[in-house]
Design a protein around this motif. Structure first.
Motif, short mmCIF file in Angstrom:
data_model
loop_
_atom_site.label_atom_id
_atom_site.label_comp_id
_atom_site.label_asym_id
_atom_site.label_seq_id
_atom_site.Cartn_x
_atom_site.Cartn_y
_atom_site.Cartn_z
N THR A 555 0.82 -1.28 -0.02
CA THR A 555 0.06 -0.02 -0.11
C THR A 555 0.80 1.09 0.08
N ILE A 556 1.98 1.04 0.70
CA ILE A 556 2.89 2.37 0.75
C ILE A 556 3.40 2.74 -0.79
N GLY A 557 3.54 1.52 -1.43
CA GLY A 557 4.25 1.70 -2.61
C GLY A 557 3.26 2.04 -3.91
N MET A 558 1.98 1.60 -3.47
CA MET A 558 0.91 2.06 -4.50
C MET A 558 0.12 3.38 -4.08
N SER A 559 0.26 3.65 -2.92
CA SER A 559 -0.61 4.98 -2.38
C SER A 559 0.26 6.33 -2.92
N VAL A 560 1.43 6.10 -3.42
CA VAL A 560 1.79 7.04 -4.02
C VAL A 560 1.34 7.47 -5.35
N ASP A 561 0.83 6.42 -5.93
CA ASP A 561 0.41 6.57 -7.11
C ASP A 561 -0.82 7.75 -7.33
N ALA A 562 -1.62 7.64 -6.48
CA ALA A 562 -2.66 8.99 -6.34
C ALA A 562 -1.92 10.32 -6.28
N ASN A 563 -0.87 10.44 -5.42
CA ASN A 563 -0.14 11.55 -5.47
C ASN A 563 0.66 12.04 -6.62
N VAL A 564 1.22 10.88 -7.30
CA VAL A 564 1.83 11.05 -8.58
C VAL A 564 0.96 11.45 -9.65
N TYR A 885 -2.81 -4.94 -9.85
CA TYR A 885 -2.01 -3.96 -10.13
C TYR A 885 -2.14 -3.55 -11.89
N SER A 886 -1.98 -4.53 -12.46
CA SER A 886 -2.03 -4.25 -14.09
C SER A 886 -3.29 -3.68 -14.45
N LEU A 887 -4.47 -3.88 -13.77
CA LEU A 887 -5.58 -2.99 -14.06
C LEU A 887 -5.56 -1.79 -13.85
N ASN A 888 -5.08 -1.42 -12.68
CA ASN A 888 -4.63 -0.23 -12.18
C ASN A 888 -4.01 0.59 -13.25
N ASP A 889 -2.89 0.18 -13.77
CA ASP A 889 -2.01 0.86 -14.64
C ASP A 889 -2.94 1.11 -15.91
N THR A 890 -3.62 -0.19 -16.33
CA THR A 890 -4.30 -0.02 -17.58
C THR A 890 -5.46 1.12 -17.73
N VAL A 891 -6.20 1.05 -16.47
CA VAL A 891 -7.33 2.10 -16.43
C VAL A 891 -6.83 3.52 -16.51
N ASN A 911 -3.29 10.53 -31.26
CA ASN A 911 -3.84 11.14 -30.06
C ASN A 911 -3.79 9.89 -28.99
N VAL A 912 -3.74 8.47 -29.33
CA VAL A 912 -3.61 7.54 -28.47
C VAL A 912 -1.92 7.44 -27.98
N ASN A 913 -1.17 7.84 -28.88
CA ASN A 913 0.30 8.01 -28.71
C ASN A 913 0.53 8.97 -27.64
N GLU A 914 -0.37 10.08 -27.87
CA GLU A 914 -0.01 11.25 -27.12
C GLU A 914 -0.51 11.05 -25.66
N ALA A 915 -1.82 10.17 -25.41
CA ALA A 915 -2.18 9.72 -24.03
C ALA A 915 -1.18 8.86 -23.34
N LEU A 916 -0.53 7.98 -24.19
CA LEU A 916 0.54 7.04 -23.61
C LEU A 916 1.71 7.98 -23.10
N ASN A 917 2.24 8.88 -23.88
CA ASN A 917 3.53 9.57 -23.53
C ASN A 917 3.13 10.44 -22.37
N SER A 918 1.80 10.97 -22.32
CA SER A 918 1.76 11.93 -21.12
C SER A 918 1.45 11.21 -19.87
N THR A 919 1.29 9.95 -20.05
CA THR A 919 1.12 9.17 -18.65
C THR A 919 2.23 8.16 -18.41
N LEU A 920 3.41 8.57 -19.00
CA LEU A 920 4.67 7.89 -19.04
C LEU A 920 5.29 7.82 -17.83
N SER A 921 5.39 9.42 -17.26
CA SER A 921 6.04 9.70 -16.02
C SER A 921 5.35 9.13 -14.79
N ARG A 922 3.77 9.09 -14.93
CA ARG A 922 3.34 8.54 -13.78
C ARG A 922 3.38 6.88 -13.69
#
Length: 984
Positions: A555-564, A885-891, A911-922
């Protein structure tokens, strides 16, 4: 953000309550540490029975200060009841699943008939139960229907007997009899549950857990901290009995003579080296002796009278009353052969029994029952035909009993004898006297009687249930068990704490490194999140297990996901030229959809894991679910409060990056869709190789899935597992031996006598292990030192697990249902959320891809990995977590695709590529922090978690890859024709 004041108040109260709940755990930990220090200072480590003596001193210390007030609002005894519950793997003890024998209950209901039809149906049901998931009762009914011919269940030699004459008659059809039998079976199982709970309450462990598993006749019992494992197993597997005894009168002179003689003999036994002063005491009646104690020449407050000093005058036909704390000592005195030999001839078969302690009472009655050479009661519980909870003439809760014809006659004789002899009648259940009334009106006919006492309404309901089934002796077989030694539990705590602290430190530092001051606010929210998780666990009475700690660390590792997600969206808004306040508001608002979708999908898999899991795996799911909820609250509200507070002050500048990370992943333009064919080929190869290995080599199934027994054994020196396997194969026919962690530790698995139940088989196997492995043990190691559950030790059996073949099939079925159920639920959720089946298809294909690769890697590498790679319940938990976790990332990716496409259209996939690139940091941020956390658990979390963590590490890596290169391309290709035709 609106309603800031309300959120602040709620956060303050939530945190305060969590700290308050956790305070009990800190208090008990501090006091128990003081008790251990005190005990260590009282004895020398080299003394004989050092551990046992130390534990006795610790217990005495804790008993002496248990009621003392602490901080004005609690005491140790009170805090102990409210502290955070630790599971078996953290505290040691025993966890068993008992199967109440429906077969025995059926035989009892049929009065142990010799009917060939009945016994043939029983035999057929026995055979069918080996391969069927149906209940034993359904199998019996089916078998009876197949062989009954002209017979029926209501035949005189089956269920239409005297014992069931009140509810079954000769004219009833089978369809009419079956519901009656079902009800009787259920009452018997409820009664067995109540008897077991009563036993466990008196066993002496803190925070025991007992619960029924549906209507299967199975009862789960957990005794964390139990040290006397053999006693616990015997306690749980023995059959309860209801008995009626005539008592000896309180003024019986022979009893008075016996207690005086026993007291003098005990004085010599306990202090043989000291010459005690001769004390002349008349052999008077025991009641007079005890009531006149103040005037007697005996000094009952000194050790000169080890027995009489502990006895107080009896009441309600008890010969004496005793402090509950003295029960064990007096019980041991009265069972000594040299003391029993002092009994006068006219009471030589006396049976001493203890009263059922009343709530909040410090005293308990001691009864003398009139026994015989065979030690059998005047009346057994099989004569009770019915019992109901009712109210007595004073409108107090009571229990009314009705006996069958034979019982009524015996009851009349017993009550007549008690009236003539001026004695009482003790009603004994499970060796405890529930009541012992006198008889004042002469013999009682009709077979009706009443139990009165200091009962609550619920207690009389429970007692009535127990009495209704008292005549149905049903064995309780241990079909699954796990026994953990205390030293292994302490090691689990140490390793769990180490992994927790390392993971926590990394995440806190990483957030500051990547997001600067904003990362500090995220860290504060994260620490508050951890406090809330433990506070909620404590307040709910949930049990913390080693997988539970893993769930919290995850949870510690995944809870940063929301903040990220939030910080990345704020950075995007700032890049568009918005002011700080507006960028923060829009960033939180735009990230909310992704945060909710990601956590809901993970939560759905955790719920399925909770439903189908058991024991520690359920604990993992519990902490994961709590962590998801608290993470959402702290990220969305607490982080927002802190950020808003900081930027509201003039002159303060809050950056959401540092100099090093400011331009990372900015203006990325990777053509992910253009590389999807390469990804398809790589994935097909990986899945294909894994599938081939699964078909040809298979997986190493643990005892959870195939049944058997496994033992974790530690030696002083390194051992050769192949050599030990060769020796054990000669003993058990087949045994698997593997190094488990360090070179001086092995795991032995065998299916020897897996179909045979009973603690005798468990003892036999441990004896064979001890004999075979004795040469590897230090000189002087006894069998008691070697067996599991022995006091703190560093060698011998540290843990044992037993799973019967029947429950192994059920575990395997539940695991399969859990995986299929999670895929189905997620498919439906994504379909409802994104309104296109193509999104669901992409997500499910990606999840299937991830699971197949994890399974394939386990199949390919199980023989070479230096840790446990067996497929068991923990592995299934890992698979479901990977799915989540996989679904978390995919969603998160799908959510951004939907947002950009709704604004700009598909634009041939650009625009699909644009979306993928914009979420790459997260994506990379979350994956990196989660991976580091998992690696911390993998390295420092203990051997039992390594296979579990390895599956999750592989799953996170593959899940991150599949969300970008499998889920999104599959979705795009499924929509491609509609995009090309302009329908999308």
């Amino acid at each position: 953000m609106q309603n800031k004041g309300l959120i602040k108040l709620f956060a303050f109260l939530f945190g305060l309550v969590s700290i308050y709940q956790l305070s009990y755990t800190f208090i008990t930990s501090k006091i128990e540490g003081d008790a251990e220090t005190y005990a260590v200072n009282q004895i020398s480590e080299g003394e004989e029975d050092y551990v046992a003596k130390r534990e006795a001193i610790e217990t005495s210390y804790l008993d002496s200060i248990g009621a003392n007030p602490i901080l004005g609002y609690t005491s140790y005894d009170d805090a102990k009841k409210r502290e955070l519950n630790k599971g078996l793997d953290l505290k040691g003890g025993i966890n068993v699943t008992l199967q109440i024998s429906v077969k025995d209950i059926l035989k009892g209901l049929a009065n142990n008939t010799k009917s060939p039809i009945f016994n043939k149906a029983i035999a057929d049901a026995d055979e069918a139960s080996k391969s069927s998931d149906d209940t034993y009762l359904d199998l019996f009914f089916d078998a009876f229907d197949n062989v009954k011919g002209d017979s029926k269940l209501a035949s005189p030699d089956i269920f239409a007997n005297k014992g069931l004459s009140d509810v079954i008659n000769f004219q009833m059809s089978d369809d009419e009899v079956k519901p009656v039998i079902r009800k009787k079976i259920d009452e018997s199982i409820v009664s067995a549950f109540e008897v077991l709970r009563e036993r466990i309450d008196g066993f002496g462990v803190t925070q025991p857990n007992i619960q029924r598993e549906g209507n299967s006749g199975r009862i789960l019992v957990e005794l964390p901290g139990a040290r006397d494992i053999n006693r616990a197993q015997e306690l749980l597997s023995s059959t309860a009995q209801l008995e009626f005894w005539e008592t000896y009168p309180q003024n019986n002179p022979s009893l008075g003579q016996f207690f005086v003689s026993a007291n003098e003999r005990l004085r010599d036994i306990l202090k043989p080296e000291e010459k005690e002063q001769e004390v002349s005491t008349p052999e008077s009646e025991i009641d007079s002796l005890l009531s006149d104690v103040a005037q007697d020449s005996l000094d009952l407050t000194t050790e000169a009278n080890p027995l009489l000093s502990k006895l107080l005058p009896g009441t309600n036909n008890a010969i004496a009353r005793v402090a509950i704390s003295d029960m064990e000592a007096i019980d041991s005195y009265l069972k000594m052969p040299q003391i029993r030999r002092l009994l006068p001839a006219d009471i030589q078969f006396v049976k001493f029994a203890w009263e059922r302690p009343a709530a909040e009472s410090e005293l308990v009655g001691l009864y003398a029952l009139q026994s015989n050479r065979d030690n059998t009661p005047r009346i057994s519980g099989d004569v009770v035909s019915d019992a109901q909870d009712t109210f007595d003439q004073f409108n107090k809760p009571a229990v009314s009993m009705t006996m069958n014809t034979r019982g009524a006659k015996e009851w009349e004789r017993l009550t007549g004898d008690a009236f003539n002899n001026q004695t009482g009648i003790a009603i004994v259940l499970d060796n405890k006297v529930y009541t012992a009334p006198g008889v004042s009106t002469g013999p009682i006919s009709g077979g009706r009687s009443e139990i009165t006492g200091t009962f609550t309404v619920n207690e009389t309901k429970d007692i009535a249930n127990v009495l209704r089934a008292g005549k149905l002796p049903a064995s309780a077989e241990i079909i699954q068990s796990e026994v953990v030694g205390p030293s292994l539990g302490q090691e689990a705590i140490d390793s769990g704490f180490m992994s927790f602290m390392i993971a926590m430190a990394f995440v806190l530092l990483w957030m500051i490194f990547y997001y600067g001051k904003a990362g500090i606010f995220a860290d504060i929210a994260l620490i508050f999140n951890i406090v809330l998780i433990f506070g909620v666990l404590t307040s709910l009475g949930a049990v913390l297990t080693l997988p539970g700690i893993a769930g919290i660390v995850l949870t510690i590792g995944m809870s940063v996901d929301a903040n990220v997600l939030i910080f990345e969206r704020i950075k995007e808004e700032l890049d568009r030229g918005k002011g700080k306040a507006q960028a923060v508001a829009d960033g939180f608002s735009n990230a909310l959809s992704s945060i909710l979708d990601a956590n809901i999908t993970t939560g759905l898999t955790a719920i399925i894991l909770f439903i189908f899991g058991s024991g520690p795996i359920k604990g993992f799911a519990t902490t994961l679910l709590i962590g998801i909820v608290t993470s959402l609250f702290t990220a969305i509200f607490i982080t927002r409060l802190l950020v808003d507070w900081y930027i509201s002050k003039k002159g303060r500048d809050l950056q959401f990056s540092t100099g090093i990370t400011k331009n990372l992943f900015k203006n990325m333009s990777i053509n992910f869709l253009g590389k999807r064919k390469i990804a398809y080929v790589i994935s097909l190869i990986l899945v294909g190789v894994g599938a081939f290995s699964l078909l040809t080599k298979g997986l190493q199934q643990g005892v959870d899935f195939v049944g058997g027994r496994s033992y974790q054994i530690r030696f002083e020196q390194a051992v050769n597992p192949s050599e030990i396997a060769s020796e054990l194969n000669d003993v058990f026919g087949s045994a698997s031996v593997k190094t488990f962690g360090d070179a001086n530790q092995i795991k032995v698995t065998t299916a020897y006598k897996v179909d045979v139940e009973g603690i005798e088989v468990d003892s036999e196997i441990q004896n064979k292990l001890y004999t075979s492995l004795q040469k590897y043990l230090p000189d002087g190691t006894s069998f008691e030192d070697f067996t599991v559950g022995a006091s703190e030790k560093s060698i011998g059996i540290l843990q044992s697990v037993k799973v019967g073949p029947t429950i192994a099939d059920d575990i395997k079925k539940n695991a399969l249902l859990a995986i299929i159920g999670s895929l189905a639920v997620v498919f439906l959720y994504i379909l409802l959320r994104f309104r296109k089946w193509q999104f669901s298809l992409g997500a499910v294909v990606a999840v299937f891809h991830d699971v197949m690769i994890v399974l394939g890697i386990f199949s390919l590498t199980s023989a070479v990995m230096p840790f446990n790679m067996e497929i068991d319940q923990a592995f299934i938990a890992a698979i479901l977590t990977v799915i989540g976790y996989s679904l978390n990332d995919t969603v998160v990716v799908f959510d951004r695709i939907r947002e950009i496409v709704n604004l700009k259209g598909w634009n041939k996939g650009n625009n699909v590529n644009e979306a993928l690139n914009s979420t790459l940091s997260r994506t990379l941020n979350t994956s990196l922090t989660t991976l580091i956390v998992l690696l911390a658990i993998f390295i420092f979390g203990g051997e039992s978690l390594r296979g579990f963590m390895f599956a999750m590490i592989v799953g996170v890596i593959v899940g991150t890859y599949s969300s970008v290169f499998i889920a999104t391309p599959i979705m795009f290709d499924a929509l491609k024709k509609r995009i090309s035709s302009g329908k999308e």
